[in-house]
Scaffold this active site. Structure first.
Site, PDB file in Angstrom:
ATOM      1  NE  ARG A  97       2.128   1.155  -5.311  1.00 28.15           N
ATOM      2  CZ  ARG A  97       1.484   1.996  -4.512  1.00 28.15           C
ATOM      3  NH1 ARG A  97       1.007   1.572  -3.348  1.00 28.15           N
ATOM      4  NH2 ARG A  97       1.301   3.252  -4.871  1.00 28.15           N
TER       5      ARG A  97
ATOM      6  NE  ARG B 139      -3.946  -0.359   2.018  1.00 24.14           N
ATOM      7  CZ  ARG B 139      -4.917  -0.129   2.862  1.00 24.14           C
ATOM      8  NH1 ARG B 139      -4.886  -0.637   4.065  1.00 24.14           N
ATOM      9  NH2 ARG B 139      -5.926   0.634   2.515  1.00 24.14           N
ATOM     10  CB  CYS B 140       4.131   1.967   1.309  1.00 24.50           C
ATOM     11  SG  CYS B 140       5.470   3.168   1.359  1.00 24.50           S
ATOM     12  CB  SER B 141       3.809   5.364  -3.455  1.00 26.06           C
ATOM     13  OG  SER B 141       4.320   6.360  -2.594  1.00 26.06           O
TER      14      SER B 141
END
Length: 115
Positions: A16, A11-13
């Site tokens: 990712r 969920r963390c950019s």
């Protein structure tokens, strides 16, 4: 078992993006979804040593759990580590470990220093 892994939160950019960087290296690595499989206190202490950091520096102080657990004035190292074990959302992400070296992927490209 690979000697390279990422503590990942999909969920963390930043997490990712760091994962994409790792994929681009061609290295064999493992993905650890640390919110589902959190490190224990010993693992976290070892990770802090690899990062050459104190517990508070590894904490996400803007998470609700930080305030809810009154961690702002907590000074005890073991209590801060235990807070991250109990509430892994407090752990900075992503963290990449490779050959006994570790880096936080903020910015994501910083992990290239240890690969």
């Amino acid at each position: 078992m690979s000697n390279t892994f990422i503590f990942h939160n999909p969920r963390c950019s930043k997490s990712r993006r760091t994962l994409e960087i790792l994929k681009g290296t061609g290295l064999d690595f493992e993905i650890r979804l640390y919110l589902e499989d959190p490190p224990d206190a010993n693992e976290l202490d070892n990770l802090l040593q690899l990062l050459e950091m104190e517990p508070r520096s590894l904490m996400m102080t803007d998470e609700d759990e930080y305030d809810i657990n009154n961690l702002e004035n907590q000074q005890d190292r073991n209590m801060l580590i235990q807070a991250m074990v109990s509430h892994p959302i407090l752990i900075q992400r992503p963290i990449v470990v490779h050959n006994s070296k570790a880096r936080i992927g903020r910015p994501p490209e910083s992990v290239l220093e240890i690969l």
